[in-house]
Enzyme design. Structure first.
Site, PDB file in Angstrom:
ATOM      1  N   CYS A 135       0.846  -1.205   0.000  1.00  0.00           N
ATOM      2  CA  CYS A 135       0.000   0.000   0.000  1.00  0.00           C
ATOM      3  C   CYS A 135       0.879   1.252   0.000  1.00  0.00           C
ATOM      4  CB  CYS A 135      -0.993  -0.033   1.168  1.00  0.00           C
ATOM      5  SG  CYS A 135      -2.379   1.095   0.958  1.00  0.00           S
ATOM      6  N   HIS A 246      -3.497  -5.439   0.149  1.00  0.00           N
ATOM      7  CA  HIS A 246      -3.013  -5.856   1.471  1.00  0.00           C
ATOM      8  C   HIS A 246      -3.035  -7.370   1.666  1.00  0.00           C
ATOM      9  CE1 HIS A 246      -2.700  -1.985   3.671  1.00  0.00           C
ATOM     10  NE2 HIS A 246      -3.509  -1.574   2.698  1.00  0.00           N
ATOM     11  N   GLU A 248      -1.611  -9.111   3.841  1.00  0.00           N
ATOM     12  CA  GLU A 248      -1.546  -9.521   5.261  1.00  0.00           C
ATOM     13  C   GLU A 248      -2.920  -9.608   5.928  1.00  0.00           C
ATOM     14  OE1 GLU A 248      -0.953  -6.528   4.196  1.00  0.00           O
ATOM     15  OE2 GLU A 248      -2.056  -5.215   5.557  1.00  0.00           O
TER      16      GLU A 248
END
Ligand SMILES: *[C@@H]1O[C@H](CO)[C@@H](O)[C@H](O)[C@H]1NC(C)=O
Ligand SMILES: *[C@@H]1O[C@H](CO)[C@@H](O)[C@H](O)[C@H]1NC(C)=O
Length: 319
Positions: A135, A246, A248
């Protein structure tokens, strides 16, 4: 002798999947099996979060790296250039996380630049050192490479999307070990969580020679305003990677107001990318001279705060 304890010689044998085999087929098959990935702390901008600390790392990033077999070292933004040099010689990769810091004037940008330059030099000298930006971290990499901030409105806020893969995606390192089924799913199912207002447009990317020379474009997406933006980048020469989305969150964030992808393919995507990046880190033989010093720097010295009642995160480390 000490180095020996940090190394492990792996032999490619039938018991390894083709994915693993691809990843460790390099220089004499020597890999570092005790990698440490550094994560730069991010500057707190949220008012409620400010009462807990001035910098932070959402625990999801830490778990993401840990889940692939690496330890994590949080790196504060308050150290000297010499101290960052010392840290660089001990860690095996760097993760630049998302956030809302200024890409040119913030401490986050300043410290990222120090590590970016060290990583460029190291890789040029054959000292493999991967850098991953997620990001804002990816946006920052494009600023570091080009010397310009090309961000414009390219909102994709709280949406889960497939990726529009380029041809280069199919010969990329990042996705090299992905099963065909996952490559198909990645283009059809909403597997990537997007949480941004600004981005780098395809047009801006194509108009900048530095970016074109440095990165292969792996994927794009379309923002709310109809603009095509860059969503995945891979360094052509350097082990530098960037994702506007993202990875994660897929396994580690659950706020039901957020469109975090939890489909089986989303979990697989996230796990394989974490493994990919940590395996890049295993090719780095940087290490701590002193195990006691190592122990004191690792994330295990810190306790995350439950943050589900004041943020979109489950747990956050504050510094
Ligand atoms: C992929 O690109 C096409 C053509 O520009 C666009 O219609 C589509 O919405 C894009 N898909 C995503 C997930 O961004
Ligand atoms: C969140 O929950 C924790 C633990 O229950 C509590 O101590 C804290 O005050 C809460 N924070 C907010 C902003 O509600």
């Amino acid at each position: 002798m000490r180095l020996c304890s940090f190394l492990c010689v792996l032999f490619i044998c039938g018991c390894l999947s083709s994915y693993q085999a691809k990843l460790i087929r390099h220089k004499q098959n020597i890999v570092n099996d005790r990698p440490v990935i550094g994560i730069l702390t991010q500057i707190v901008s949220d008012e409620v979060m400010k009462q807990y600390g001035s910098t932070y790392i959402p625990a999801s990033y830490v778990k993401y790296i840990e889940s692939a077999g690496s330890r994590v070292m949080p790196i504060r933004l308050t150290l000297t250039t010499a101290e960052y040099g010392n840290i660089f010689s001990r860690i095996n990769g760097l993760l630049l996380i998302g956030g809302a810091s200024n890409l040119e004037t913030s401490d986050f940008a300043r410290v990222s630049k120090i590590f970016y330059q060290l990583a460029l030099k190291a890789n040029e000298a054959g000292d493999h050192f991967p850098v991953w930006g997620t990001c804002l971290g990816m946006q920052l990499l494009t600023v570091l490479v080009s010397g310009h901030n090309f961000l414009t409105k390219a909102t994709a806020e709280n949406v889960a999307s497939p990726l529009n893969l380029t041809r280069a995606a199919f010969s990329s390192r990042m996705f090299a070990g992905f099963p065909q089924e996952l490559m198909k799913a990645l283009q059809k199912e909403p597997l990537t969580g997007q949480f941004h207002h600004y981005g780098l447009t395809l047009k801006a990317f194509k108009q900048n020679l530095e970016l074109q020379d440095f990165f292969s474009l792996i994927s794009t997406n379309v923002g709310e305003n109809g603009v095509n933006f860059i969503s995945t980048l891979e360094g052509k020469k350097y082990p530098f990677y960037g994702v506007q989305w993202h990875p994660e969150v897929n396994c580690f964030q659950w706020d039901s107001r957020k469109n975090f992808p939890h489909l089986p393919h989303a979990i697989q995507l996230s796990s394989l990318l974490a493994q990919f990046f940590v395996n890049e880190g295993r090719r780095s033989l940087h290490n701590f001279d002193d195990p006691k010093e190592e122990a004191l720097t690792l994330i295990y010295n810190y306790t995350p705060v439950f943050a589900g009642n004041f943020s979109g995160y489950e747990q956050i480390y504050f510094f």
